[in-house]
Design a protein around this motif. Structure first.
Motif, PDB file in Angstrom:
ATOM      1  N   UNK A 267       0.811  -1.220   0.000  1.00  0.00           N
ATOM      2  CA  UNK A 267       0.000   0.000   0.000  1.00  0.00           C
ATOM      3  C   UNK A 267       0.844   1.270   0.000  1.00  0.00           C
ATOM      4  N   UNK A 268       2.149   1.106  -0.154  1.00  0.00           N
ATOM      5  CA  UNK A 268       3.067   2.248  -0.092  1.00  0.00           C
ATOM      6  C   UNK A 268       3.452   2.707  -1.493  1.00  0.00           C
ATOM      7  N   UNK A 269       3.668   4.012  -1.622  1.00  0.00           N
ATOM      8  CA  UNK A 269       4.137   4.586  -2.882  1.00  0.00           C
ATOM      9  C   UNK A 269       5.559   5.101  -2.698  1.00  0.00           C
TER      10      UNK A 269
ATOM     11  N   UNK B 140      13.513 -15.677   7.619  1.00  0.00           N
ATOM     12  CA  UNK B 140      13.897 -15.031   6.363  1.00  0.00           C
ATOM     13  C   UNK B 140      12.809 -15.171   5.298  1.00  0.00           C
ATOM     14  N   UNK B 141      11.826 -16.022   5.536  1.00  0.00           N
ATOM     15  CA  UNK B 141      10.738 -16.192   4.585  1.00  0.00           C
ATOM     16  C   UNK B 141      11.063 -17.205   3.499  1.00  0.00           C
ATOM     17  N   UNK B 142      10.206 -17.314   2.489  1.00  0.00           N
ATOM     18  CA  UNK B 142      10.347 -18.352   1.477  1.00  0.00           C
ATOM     19  C   UNK B 142      11.584 -18.199   0.575  1.00  0.00           C
ATOM     20  N   UNK B 143      12.204 -17.029   0.561  1.00  0.00           N
ATOM     21  CA  UNK B 143      13.404 -16.849  -0.261  1.00  0.00           C
ATOM     22  C   UNK B 143      14.653 -17.393   0.424  1.00  0.00           C
TER      23      UNK B 143
ATOM     24  N   UNK C  93      22.444 -16.461  -0.529  1.00  0.00           N
ATOM     25  CA  UNK C  93      23.615 -16.730  -1.370  1.00  0.00           C
ATOM     26  C   UNK C  93      23.737 -15.770  -2.557  1.00  0.00           C
ATOM     27  N   UNK C  94      22.672 -15.029  -2.877  1.00  0.00           N
ATOM     28  CA  UNK C  94      22.681 -14.202  -4.090  1.00  0.00           C
ATOM     29  C   UNK C  94      22.384 -12.728  -3.849  1.00  0.00           C
ATOM     30  N   UNK C  95      22.134 -12.341  -2.598  1.00  0.00           N
ATOM     31  CA  UNK C  95      21.831 -10.926  -2.337  1.00  0.00           C
ATOM     32  C   UNK C  95      21.928 -10.608  -0.849  1.00  0.00           C
ATOM     33  N   UNK C  96      21.943  -9.305  -0.581  1.00  0.00           N
ATOM     34  CA  UNK C  96      21.882  -8.801   0.785  1.00  0.00           C
ATOM     35  C   UNK C  96      21.057  -7.527   0.747  1.00  0.00           C
ATOM     36  N   UNK C  97      20.266  -7.292   1.783  1.00  0.00           N
ATOM     37  CA  UNK C  97      19.443  -6.088   1.767  1.00  0.00           C
ATOM     38  C   UNK C  97      18.933  -5.709   3.138  1.00  0.00           C
ATOM     39  N   UNK C  98      18.439  -4.477   3.212  1.00  0.00           N
ATOM     40  CA  UNK C  98      17.838  -3.977   4.444  1.00  0.00           C
ATOM     41  C   UNK C  98      16.487  -3.342   4.136  1.00  0.00           C
ATOM     42  N   UNK C  99      15.593  -3.460   5.083  1.00  0.00           N
ATOM     43  CA  UNK C  99      14.303  -2.777   5.060  1.00  0.00           C
ATOM     44  C   UNK C  99      14.223  -2.041   6.393  1.00  0.00           C
TER      45      UNK C  99
ATOM     46  N   UNK D 201       9.325  -9.638   5.516  1.00  0.00           N
ATOM     47  CA  UNK D 201       9.326 -10.758   4.564  1.00  0.00           C
ATOM     48  C   UNK D 201       8.463 -10.424   3.357  1.00  0.00           C
ATOM     49  N   UNK D 202       7.303  -9.824   3.571  1.00  0.00           N
ATOM     50  CA  UNK D 202       6.427  -9.439   2.457  1.00  0.00           C
ATOM     51  C   UNK D 202       7.119  -8.437   1.535  1.00  0.00           C
ATOM     52  N   UNK D 203       7.772  -7.448   2.121  1.00  0.00           N
ATOM     53  CA  UNK D 203       8.468  -6.434   1.319  1.00  0.00           C
ATOM     54  C   UNK D 203       9.613  -7.076   0.547  1.00  0.00           C
ATOM     55  N   UNK D 204      10.387  -7.919   1.211  1.00  0.00           N
ATOM     56  CA  UNK D 204      11.506  -8.585   0.520  1.00  0.00           C
ATOM     57  C   UNK D 204      11.012  -9.354  -0.695  1.00  0.00           C
ATOM     58  N   UNK D 205       9.864 -10.023  -0.572  1.00  0.00           N
ATOM     59  CA  UNK D 205       9.352 -10.819  -1.697  1.00  0.00           C
ATOM     60  C   UNK D 205       8.896  -9.946  -2.864  1.00  0.00           C
TER      61      UNK D 205
END
Length: 160
Positions: free
Chosen positions: A13-15, A93-96, A120-126, A143-147
């Motif tokens: 719901x975010x822009x 970490x969720x399904x990823x 193994x293929x990325x790193x990130x922050x929310x 987890x929702x945002x990461x997906x």
């Protein structure tokens, strides 16, 4: 396997919106993440989204794609970049897959909840910024945002 990272115009719901000082924070964060992934990082980015409710100010996202050899050590290095973030605890970490953790801090006028992932293929922050202290567990939202940002795709990373 490699990661495709995207910044959609809408994140739930975010822009997406432009705030110069917050955007600089996400760019510095993505540059730090890019140094933590090995090889040819395919993409590093940062963006700012508005809060979902009046109680939230913004959500900052930073990520980098590349090869990570030691997920746990890299996750620790991410939180080492932000010494003010305390009470760090492991989260799903969720399904990823991979490893993830969330921590909290107070930064001037904002209460901060920062969650990070490493696979193994990325790193990130929310990072969630709120003008008032929120006692809400942000791990599911993370987890929702990461997906919505990370998409594993088969094949060798660029340059290999």
């Amino acid at each position: 396997m490699r990661a495709r990272l995207e910044l959609p115009m809408q994140l739930g719901n975010r822009s997406r919106f432009v705030d110069g000082s917050l955007l600089r924070v996400t760019i510095r964060s993505s540059e730090g993440l890019a140094r933590l992934v090995n090889g040819h990082h395919e993409r590093a980015f940062g963006s700012v989204y508005n809060g979902e409710t009046d109680a939230d100010h913004a959500v900052l996202i930073s990520a980098a794609a590349g090869t990570v050899r030691d997920e746990e050590a890299t996750l620790n290095k991410i939180f080492g970049l932000y010494p003010l973030v305390g009470e760090v605890r492991a989260v799903d970490a969720g399904p990823l897959g991979g490893v993830a953790a969330c921590g909290s801090a107070r930064d001037g006028q904002y209460y901060v909840t920062m969650c990070a992932w490493v696979d193994r293929i990325s790193a990130g922050t929310v990072t969630f910024l709120s003008p008032k202290k929120r006692l809400v567990d942000r791990s599911k939202e993370f987890v929702d945002i990461r997906s919505e940002v990370e998409f594993p795709i088969p094949g060798l990373p660029a340059g290999q």
